[in-house]
Design an enzyme around this catalytic site. Structure first.
Site, PDB file in Angstrom:
ATOM      1  CG  HIS A 461      66.772  79.555  71.036  1.00 36.42           C
ATOM      2  ND1 HIS A 461      67.197  80.500  69.627  1.00 36.42           N
ATOM      3  CD2 HIS A 461      67.771  79.117  70.163  1.00 36.42           C
ATOM      4  CE1 HIS A 461      68.157  80.599  69.353  1.00 36.42           C
ATOM      5  NE2 HIS A 461      68.516  79.629  69.788  1.00 36.42           N
ATOM      6  CD  GLU A 698      66.497  66.490  49.043  1.00 39.43           C
ATOM      7  OE1 GLU A 698      66.625  66.610  50.297  1.00 39.43           O
ATOM      8  OE2 GLU A 698      66.865  67.070  48.085  1.00 39.43           O
ATOM      9  CG  ASP A 722      63.362  67.644  51.544  1.00 47.55           C
ATOM     10  OD1 ASP A 722      62.664  68.745  52.357  1.00 47.55           O
ATOM     11  OD2 ASP A 722      64.523  68.908  51.858  1.00 47.55           O
ATOM     12  NE  ARG A 732      62.995  69.266  56.390  1.00 48.83           N
ATOM     13  CZ  ARG A 732      63.847  69.745  55.799  1.00 48.83           C
ATOM     14  NH1 ARG A 732      64.294  69.351  54.344  1.00 48.83           N
ATOM     15  NH2 ARG A 732      65.026  69.624  56.365  1.00 48.83           N
ATOM     16  CB  CYS A 769      73.148  63.997  54.237  1.00 49.61           C
ATOM     17  SG  CYS A 769      72.710  64.433  52.329  1.00 49.61           S
TER      18      CYS A 769
HETATM   19  C1  PEP Z   1      67.376  66.404  53.473  1.00 52.14           C
HETATM   20  O1  PEP Z   1      66.226  66.665  53.196  1.00 52.14           O
HETATM   21  O2  PEP Z   1      67.475  65.435  54.560  1.00 52.14           O
HETATM   22  C2  PEP Z   1      68.327  66.703  53.768  1.00 52.14           C
HETATM   23  C3  PEP Z   1      69.509  66.390  53.843  1.00 52.14           C
HETATM   24  O3  PEP Z   1      68.472  68.485  53.008  1.00 52.14           O
HETATM   25  P1  PEP Z   1      68.018  69.479  53.546  1.00 52.14           P
HETATM   26  O4  PEP Z   1      67.900  68.848  55.090  1.00 52.14           O
HETATM   27  O5  PEP Z   1      68.849  70.566  53.671  1.00 52.14           O
HETATM   28  O6  PEP Z   1      66.701  69.793  52.699  1.00 52.14           O
HETATM   29 MG    MG Z   2      66.401  68.442  52.086  1.00 50.15          MG
END
Ligand code: PEP
Ligand code: MG
Length: 847
Positions: A461, A698, A722, A732, A769
């Site tokens: 870490h 997603e 996602d 993931r 994002c």
């Molecule tokens: C994603 O799934 O790419 C996302 C931005 O949302 P999170 O990572 O918070 O699930």
């Molecule tokens: Mg997400």
């Protein structure tokens, strides 16, 4: 030995159907049994009574464990326990009746096994009932003395269970934390009792610490054994899991060996400086005078408390720390990937370790305070791990200390303080035996140029944090490193994994030159980070930051962020350990908007579920939480969560700012329509302004139906983290699949293209994002596909902007067409011909 059958007759130590007049009488009688068996001096019973006056020894479920004062250990002649069975029970405390009184005499660790069994026993109501009524003292022997739980602390080698399988450990780096965690998981889900034995040493494979303490190395013969109903198939399934890890362990070792034998990358000295070889942990070159960090002995006050309140405090601290670790795992997975987060999973396992918890209880039973007992238990077990002489296990000892500190800080917040008070003003090379993640996280980067540690590993870490902080770092430099005197000049090479001590003038000059060249690349990116990301032929891409708290906004803007493209509000719930009220939420959203000063702010409604579990919401446990009641699905079922959040958002919107609301995990039009209706009702009620309402794309269904959803959403933001897991059907968080779960997979890119096409039909804009937006190549590709906004970790912004600014949109569109037609991830990656942001030390590579 307490862990084994008693040397005296069982009858002598167990009094069936004993008659007592009150609690003190019970304590005295059990003390007399111990004295009669020669375990304690006759006046030990007075000590037991005195102990009970200052601390309650009622364990729960009708079991009490009286014992003497810590200072009277001298009255214990040999370790032992004695038992009174009280069929009618005796009042121990108001409302608490003891039916089984276990007197303990111990001045060593030997009664750990007994305590472990007692803690298990008090959860086994049926067995306890039998013991309360049995007429046979042997039943107590079987329950408390029988050799049923393997413990490496037991002096006698344990026998194998009835079903056995032999195997030779073929993991090249031995049984280190990652495969050991997989063993623990498999053992815990096996449903039978398992044991691992190497020579005379054995361990319960459901205990990570017990496994690590065996210090198994490659080539060690081991025997796995099992007992209980279905032992054979369960044992075979367990061994199959153990064997299945060999391939990955060998591949990892091979990759590491190739890396070690590769010519040293980067800077090379010409002179005669002394070299200490370690392992590269965080890239870059740093020059400075050495500051050796003195080992910090934490002074934990010993404030004895009764067992019940101590146990409750420990339980609460462990629960809170587990939630913290969960948030840390989620955050690391999101930023650095599941592989890096795996190490925290192993750390989190330590919080459930029965050996650690039992030892803590035992130390409390001896009369110590809970914080002191926890700290002592952590120190003892970490000491045992370090003493095995295996650097991998020594690194785990550092992890244990770190997790231990987190729990301590929960038990007593005054113990949370950092340890770096005496760093010199000028940036130094910080040398330490090891650094805990918390120490690394709290480093003052203005006073530290680079880090070199004797212990530790590149996946620790601390190493991850050093990378996040941009500090060059070398780990596992060995004891030689600690021999370097403070004040000595040194160069840390975080790419080559070497520390150069006392370099000559020529080497210093060439190292400075190297650092300048690296910095120039970064500077050229950063110099333009305030400039908009406009391609050479005039297409503008909005570059925003993923930021969750108002105090992080200033840094995001300084990195060149043009707004906040994703505020993950679930972290407000995860971090606080409590549900924030509507007023608290409104204040936070307003503070975000104010910090952004009219720049755009996209607030995502709660995305709870999946990997983001909020313990204090007490949501039902699901078998497949990623496919369960998550995101929008939960919001629609829980108006008590949705409505206060929407009210808080519209209250903030009334104060001005450019706020948008975004809903996560939308799967169908119905959900979107219902959520919009809820927004509108609350907006009207508060007489608030209309704000854009967008959705995350997603779920593959949403990408495929983007043309339908776009008719009802003001914008889309694609959550590629996602989307990738759902398109590829790869968890993931699964470290085994981390290398394959790539957002650059052509199938994922096609989903993105489909989303953009659907949005265009209704004139909606599309952002991204997920992590791929922060990778310069990924960002360029997304721009070519038609994405108009990218939102990322703030540190990634300069390199992404630089990459966009040096590109032509026509070229990026051609690149996107080629990527969509590519057959696999490798073919997509091969299209990356480099550019700014691809050099050594460039940010964004780990997004
Ligand atoms: C994603 O799934 O790419 C996302 C931005 O949302 P999170 O990572 O918070 O699930
Ligand atoms: Mg997400």
């Amino acid at each position: 030995m307490l862990a084994d059958a008693p040397t005296s007759g069982v009858e002598e130590l167990v009094r069936i159907d004993a008659r007592v007049v009150n609690k003190v009488d019970a304590i005295r009688q059990v003390g007399q049994l111990l004295a009669a068996a020669g375990c304690v001096s006759p006046d030990y019973e007075d000590s037991m009574v005195a102990r009970e006056e200052i601390a309650n020894t009622f364990l729960g479920a009708g079991v009490a464990i009286p014992h003497g004062l810590g200072e009277d250990k001298g009255k214990v002649r040999r370790d032992g326990i004695a038992i009174l069975q009280l069929r009618d029970g005796v009042e121990w405390n108001p409302g608490q009746r003891a039916h089984i009184v276990v007197g303990i005499a111990a001045n060593s660790d030997n009664h750990i096994a007994i305590l472990r069994r007692l803690t298990r026993l008090i959860q086994d109501e049926a067995r306890l009932e039998d013991l309360r009524t049995t007429g046979n003292p042997d039943d107590f022997r079987r329950a408390l003395w029988a050799d049923e739980a393997a413990a490496t602390t037991a002096a006698q080698p344990a026998r194998d269970y009835s079903q056995t399988v032999s195997w030779t450990l073929d993991y090249p780096t031995g049984l280190h934390a990652r495969p050991a965690s997989a063993w623990v998981e498999a053992a815990r889900s096996s449903g039978v009792r398992l044991r691992v034995r190497h020579g005379g040493e054995s361990a319960d494979p459901s205990s990570l610490i017990a496994l690590l303490q065996m210090g198994l190395r490659c080539g060690d013969p081991v025997t796995f054994s099992a007992e209980g109903a279905g032992a054979r198939p369960a044992l075979e399934a367990f061994v199959a899991r153990v064997r299945s890890l060999s391939g990955r362990e060998k591949a990892d070792a091979e990759r590491a060996a190739q890396k070690a034998s590769a010519p040293v990358q980067g800077w090379k000295p010409q002179g005669e400086a002394r070299m200490i070889a370690g392992v590269a942990a965080s890239p870059g070159l740093a020059i400075g005078t050495v500051h050796v960090l003195a080992a910090h002995d934490l002074s934990v006050p010993d404030q004895p408390c009764d067992l019940v309140s101590g146990g409750t405090a420990l339980n609460t601290a462990l629960t809170r720390t587990r939630a913290q670790m969960k948030a840390l795992i989620d955050d690391t997975t999101r930023r650095l990937g599941a592989g890096d987060a795996a190490i925290f999973r192993a750390q989190a396992e330590l919080l459930d370790d029965t050996d650690l918890i039992t030892l803590t209880c035992q130390i409390m039973v001896e009369g110590h305070g809970v914080a002191w007992a926890w700290h002592e238990a952590v120190s003892r077990i970490a000491g045992q791990l370090s003493a095995l002489g295996n650097p991998v296990l020594a690194a785990r000892a550092a992890d244990l200390h770190d997790v231990g500190r987190r729990v301590l800080a929960e038990l007593d917040p005054s113990l949370a303080a950092g340890t770096m008070a005496d760093l010199p003003e000028a940036p130094c090379i910080l040398v330490a035996a090891d650094l805990s993640p918390s120490e690394t996280a709290t480093l003052d980067t203005a006073r530290v140029a680079g880090i070199a540690t004797a212990l530790g590993g590149p996946t620790s870490h601390s190493a991850i944090l050093a990378r996040t902080l941009g500090l060059p770092s070398v780990v596992a430099g060995g004891a030689d490193l600690l021999g370097v005197a403070s004040g000595t000049l040194a160069i840390v090479d975080g790419d080559g994994g070497r520390v150069w001590v006392d370099p000559g003038e020529a080497d210093l000059a060439s190292a400075r030159d190297w650092i300048d060249r690296l910095a120039a690349e970064r500077v050229s990116q950063e110099a333009e980070r305030g400039q908009p990301a406009i391609t050479l032929d005039g297409t503008s891409i909005e570059v925003a930051a993923n930021v969750n708290r108002p105090d992080q906004v200033a840094f995001a803007l300084a990195q060149g962020g043009e707004g906040v493209g994703l505020m993950r509000t679930e972290f407000l719930f995860l971090e606080s350990g409590d549900t924030p009220s509507e007023d608290e939420q409104a204040a936070i959203y307003l503070a975000m908007a104010e910090a952004l000063d009219a720049r755009s702010l996209i607030v995502r409604a709660l995305d709870i579920g999946g990997d983001k579990q909020v313990p204090h919401l007490d949501l039902p446990v699901e078998e497949n939480p990623f496919l369960g009641v998550r995101g929008a699905r939960l919001l629609l079922r829980r108006p008590d969560l949705l409505d206060p959040q929407l009210r808080a958002l519209y209250r903030a919107a009334k104060q001005g700012g450019a706020l948008s609301i975004m809903f996560p995990m939308i799967t169908s039009l119905e959900e979107l329509v219902e959520l919009r209706a809820r927004c509108e009702a609350i907006r009207a009620e508060l007489d608030a302004p209309h704000v854009p309402i967008g959705i995350m794309i997603e779920v593959p269904a949403a990408a495929v139906q983007a043309h339908v959803l776009a008719g009802h959403a003001d914008f889309f933001s694609i959550g590629t983290n996602d989307l990738t897991q759902y398109v590829l059907a790869m968890d993931r968080q699964n470290p085994e699949l981390a290398a394959q779960a790539q957002s650059l997979h052509p199938a994922v890119l096609r989903m993105i293209a489909m989303t953009i096409e659907g949005a265009k039909a209704h004139g909606r804009w599309v952002g991204v994002c997920g992590g791929i937006a922060g990778d310069p190549f990924g960002a360029a590709l997304l721009a070519g596909l038609g994405v108009s906004e990218l939102s990322m970790t703030p540190r990634d912004i300069p390199a992404v902007k630089a990459r966009i600014r040096q590109s032509r949109i026509e070229d990026l569109q051609a690149l996107a067409r080629q990527a969509l037609a590519a057959r696999d991830v490798a073919a997509v990656r091969a299209l990356d011909t480099g550019g700014i942001g691809q050099g050594a030390g460039a940010p964004g590579k780990a997004a």
